[in-house]
Design a protein around this motif. Structure first.
Motif, PDB file in Angstrom:
ATOM      1  N   ILE A 528       0.878  -1.168   0.000  1.00  0.00           N
ATOM      2  CA  ILE A 528       0.000   0.000   0.000  1.00  0.00           C
ATOM      3  C   ILE A 528       0.914   1.215   0.000  1.00  0.00           C
ATOM      4  O   ILE A 528       1.613   1.481   0.977  1.00  0.00           O
ATOM      5  CB  ILE A 528      -0.931   0.023   1.222  1.00  0.00           C
ATOM      6  N   VAL A 542      -3.213   0.321  -3.458  1.00  0.00           N
ATOM      7  CA  VAL A 542      -2.908  -1.097  -3.262  1.00  0.00           C
ATOM      8  C   VAL A 542      -2.370  -1.704  -4.561  1.00  0.00           C
ATOM      9  O   VAL A 542      -2.987  -1.584  -5.618  1.00  0.00           O
ATOM     10  CB  VAL A 542      -4.155  -1.871  -2.788  1.00  0.00           C
ATOM     11  N   ASP A 751      -7.239   1.693  -0.968  1.00  0.00           N
ATOM     12  CA  ASP A 751      -7.585   0.988   0.259  1.00  0.00           C
ATOM     13  C   ASP A 751      -8.730   1.684   0.992  1.00  0.00           C
ATOM     14  O   ASP A 751      -8.645   2.866   1.322  1.00  0.00           O
ATOM     15  CB  ASP A 751      -6.353   0.929   1.170  1.00  0.00           C
TER      16      ASP A 751
END
Length: 906
Positions: A528, A542, A751
């Protein structure tokens, strides 16, 4: 409960209609009496006839002549009422009027709350779930029903959902919780309200609890809206339900509502319907651990965190828009591809070639004693790490982390400056399938805090500055220090292990024949990476293992970087990719949080130390390198080293031909390139200095960033008259709009940002497609020109204006350095303001209106009508690159100044 609440909490009063309130259509308001009932799914005891107040769009839909496709059942929490959902009701009707799915919205006032009946009866959680079931039976809701709950109303709505599987279509929640961990205290505001002698006074006798809730809205509620929330609770006799709700919070397993909460929590985990979890991270009551718990119980749920929003989420953020976007996609056959759903793999024909794992080159070179890494800022002078040592250390740390319990999918936040430790830890985590979380220290403490908390790491591996910040600011995650620490410091920082301990532990395991875990699959999440935060709160991007491998491959192909290449990387992502490319990487002596600290001599020393032929620097770093390349700063050896460079790259913000030319004079045998990319896709297009020079003679608007890189497709979503990118994607020349890219190395998803994922993929059929948020066009040769950011597009009475073209023309005015163009006023009638830095010994010492002569020159050059010209000492820029002009900030500043405000710095 009676002993803890004042007698007025047991007051009775009939249900009533609310007064006229902002945002509330009287046509929605109705009273519904539920007759005495006998059946209870959840153990309710008060089964007397009760009258509810609720908001219902059924009549409004009938007036439109449309039949509802289902019902959205909205349940408020404490101390709000159905007024919380007014935007959802309004938006539902707007969607229906526009020809979209017509969802009936029913927003209830729970009994003893809002304008519903004051029953005088204690209503615990089992009773409230039963109450809601009795009401929906009376309303005859036959499905499909989608629940939407907030705060304690989220629990009640989920209890109803668990009890009504036959009609349930989906569940949605805003800042709620269904489980209180045994090892964590209830949040501080609730502990305070539940304190001995405080419960009644804080919740019933005085409006303190209500006022505190209203006071934590972000942004602050308008006064008339806050009064709308207060309307049903004026007087202690009307606030008994508020106190009752607080008293009903299960603080431990002995509480009377704890069994019901446990039942609901277990039932939620068994739900197999679509789910949407919306969250305001700035909530002091519903902390992120409650979102984590819900995400674990509903692993298939879509999650969106509205960064900057808090507890009153429907007022803090566009919850209504998110709700109907989501319902349209998940329940009405929306057009967003499945690829936009986190966790689903890409379409097979669009996957990257991942035959070689990210660490394959490191594995191939593990027996080599050639340099792999050089740290220029190491204590005692440059430190060189061989491929053999790096490979061994990666294995040892990987085995040690595995022995500590770090598992595939665990998130590991790396708070380490670029260098050997960061590289070894990163590749060790990747090897065992842990997901590395990399947030640039350049985000600043506040931005870094948002990033780390939002990523909710299981582990933090950090140096002292990062560990100190983690301890002081309460960042989540078990902690590993990269340096040895005395016992008191370890206790103070809550450090459980050091990296040396981890490596020794791993070495012992490997010596005893223990194998490392299986290599992760290509579609498993690997990293990430947080964006720079230059256009809003930093987002977690991500990448899967396959996508990181594709990034490696496109860099190798585009720039011929591979085994034996020496790479000076003044930009962390490229430094970390060095071992994946098989290249010698050198981290120059600089402050990574301040790119302008890099000097020409430091670059020369780095090139010499690694026999480097490739240099990558940010534009701000490159500008300072050029500025410090004086005759006295560089000696013959330095210049000889720089002459060995064959390629230098600068990206992250626009790079002028003048700067590239000056850098070429410093590195005379190097080809100068400026790639275009972003955290979501590190290389999309590329242009060299010759291309930049030829573009200067073109009439095209913006900055030429060159032709697409290998396996990259670039198209444009045309702008409409309002400045929105609504047109069908095209690769036709001369069409201005949002830049849309597609490539195997584009990120997987953001994310916990479902709606952002949706926007980034809307109308893009390519499984690896991405709306960049940049605005620009393609020319007849297929080259891409960037004209600014979508949020900086101006809509003037004369039409749409993109900022880069006018800025470039203004920067050509004698005496002007950098320029920023911003809009003031309402969209559609915006006026253009130019804000400039001055040069030639006339740099502004303080913000001011430009002189008449300078203003006239700027207006003549801009090519668009300019309402005002302002001068500033320095334009505000982004944090990471120190290069991108913050036009949003300029717009706010110019609006304030030109409205009569103080002439402060922007």
């Amino acid at each position: 409960m009676r002993s803890r609440l004042p007698r007025v909490a047991a007051s009775t009063a009939p249900a009533t209609q609310p007064p006229s309130l902002p945002g509330l259509d009287p046509a929605w308001s109705r009273l519904v009496t539920v007759p005495e009932w006998s059946e209870s799914r959840s153990g309710g005891r008060d089964r007397a006839a009760r009258t509810w107040h609720l908001l219902d769009t059924a009549g409004s839909l009938a007036a439109l002549g449309v039949e509802p496709v289902g019902t959205i059942l909205c349940v408020h929490g404490n101390p709000t009422w159905s007024y919380l959902w007014r935007s959802v009701l309004r938006t539902s009707l707007e969607v229906a009027r526009a020809g979209g799915p017509a969802w009936r919205v029913v927003a209830v006032d729970q009994l003893d709350m809002g304008f519903s009946e004051r029953t005088g009866v204690e209503r615990g959680l089992p009773q409230r779930v039963a109450d809601l079931g009795a009401l929906t039976d009376e309303l005859g809701l036959t499905g499909p029903v989608v629940t939407l709950g907030h705060d304690w109303g989220g629990v009640v709505s989920l209890g109803w959902a668990v009890d009504h599987p036959d009609v349930l279509a989906a569940v949605m929640t805003c800042n709620t919780a269904v489980h209180q961990p045994d090892d964590a205290p209830i949040p501080a505001p609730l502990r305070l309200a539940l304190g001995p002698g405080l419960l009644g006074r804080a919740t019933v006798v005085t409006p303190a609890f209500l006022e505190t809730t209203l006071g934590i809205a972000h942004p602050k509620l308008e006064r008339d809206v806050a009064d709308g929330y207060r309307a049903p609770y004026r007087g202690a006799a009307r606030r008994g339900g508020i106190g009752g709700f607080v008293a009903d919070i299960p603080v431990d397993a002995r509480h009377r509502s704890a069994p019901e909460l446990d039942r609901i929590a277990a039932g939620v985990a068994a739900l197999d319907v679509p789910a949407l979890l919306l969250w305001g991270p700035r909530d002091p009551v519903f902390l992120e651990r409650y979102l984590d718990d819900l995400s674990e119980r509903l692993p298939h749920a879509d999650v969106h965190r509205f960064e900057g929003a808090g507890h009153l989420l429907p007022d803090d953020a566009d919850v209504a828009g998110a709700v109907f976007d989501w319902i349209g996609d998940r329940l009405s056959g929306g057009s967003v591809p499945d690829d936009a759903i986190p966790g689903l793999p890409s379409a097979p024909d669009q996957r990257a070639d991942v035959s070689r794992p990210l660490g394959a080159a490191l594995e191939d070179l593990r027996e080599s004693d050639e340099p792999a890494l050089v740290e220029m800022a190491a204590a005692g002078g440059p430190r060189t790490i061989t491929w053999r040592l790096l490979a061994r250390r990666v294995d040892e740390i990987a085995a040690g982390l595995d022995d500590l319990g770090v598992r595939s999918g665990d998130r590991v936040s790396l708070l380490v400056t670029p260098g050997a430790d960061l590289t070894a830890v990163l590749y060790a985590c990747v090897r065992i399938g842990a997901v590395v979380v990399v947030a640039d220290a350049g985000l600043g403490l506040r931005g870094l805090t948002r990033a780390v908390r939002g990523a909710r790491p299981d582990w933090i591996i950090g140096a002292l500055p990062g560990l100190g910040a983690a301890r002081a600011l309460g960042w989540p995650g078990r902690r590993i220090a990269t340096v040895p620490l005395p016992a008191p410091a370890r206790r103070a920082l809550r450090v459980e292990h050091t990296l040396i301990d981890v490596a020794r532990r791993g070495a012992r395991r490997l010596a005893h024949g223990t194998s490392l875990p299986t290599v992760p699959t290509s579609d498993a999440p690997a990293a990430i990476l947080f964006t720079s935060g230059s256009t809003g709160p930093a987002k977690g991007v991500v990448y899967t293992h396959g996508q990181l491998g594709a990034v490696r491959d496109v860099l190798a192909t585009q720039y011929d970087i591979g085994v034996g290449t020496g790479l000076v990387a003044g930009f962390a992502p490229f430094a970390l990719l060095g071992p994946a490319l098989g290249a010698r990487s050198v981290a120059p002596d600089m402050d990574v949080t301040a790119p302008r600290t890099l000097t020409a001599r430091a670059v020369a020393a780095s090139v010499a130390a690694a026999d480097a032929t490739v240099v990558f620097l940010s534009p701000a770093a490159l500008a300072n390198v050029v500025a410090t390349a004086t005759a006295s700063a560089l000696d013959g050896a330095d210049r000889a080293a720089l002459a060995r460079v064959r390629l230098f790259l600068s990206a992250g913000a626009p790079v002028s031909a003048a700067l590239l030319t000056a850098a070429t004079e410093l590195m005379p045998n190097a080809s100068a390139h400026t790639p275009y990319g972003m955290t979501e896709g590190l290389l999309m297009t590329d242009v060299d200095l010759d291309g930049v020079r030829s573009a200067a003679a073109s009439d095209d608007e913006g900055i030429c960033v060159g032709a697409p890189a290998a396996n990259v497709r670039v198209r444009i979503a045309p702008l409409d008259a309002s400045g929105a990118a609504t047109g069908a994607l095209t690769d036709s020349a001369g069409v201005t709009g949002e830049i849309v890219v597609a490539a195997p190395h584009v990120r997987d998803h953001y994310d916990r940002l479902w709606r952002t994922n949706r926007v980034a993929r809307l109308g893009v059929e390519d499984p690896r497609g991405h709306r960049t948020g940049d605005v620009g066009h393609l020319d007849a040769s297929g080259r891409l020109w960037v004209e600014g950011r979508m949020q900086h597009v101006l809509t003037t009475p004369d039409g749409v204006v993109t900022p880069v073209g006018p800025e470039q023309r203004i920067e050509g005015v004698p005496g002007v350095g950098r320029a920023g163009v911003a809009g003031i006023g309402p969209r559609g009638t915006q006026q253009v303001v130019a804000v400039v830095e001055t040069t030639n010994g006339r740099r502004a010492r303080r913000p001011a209106l430009a002189s008449p002569a300078l203003a006239a020159s700027v207006r003549a050059a801009a090519g668009v009508p300019i309402a005002a010209v302002l001068t500033v000492p320095v334009l505000p820029t982004d944090i990471r690159h120190n290069s991108k002009v913050d036009r949003t900030r300029l717009s706010r500043w110019a609006t304030a100044v030109l409205s009569g405000g103080r002439m402060t710095l922007p």
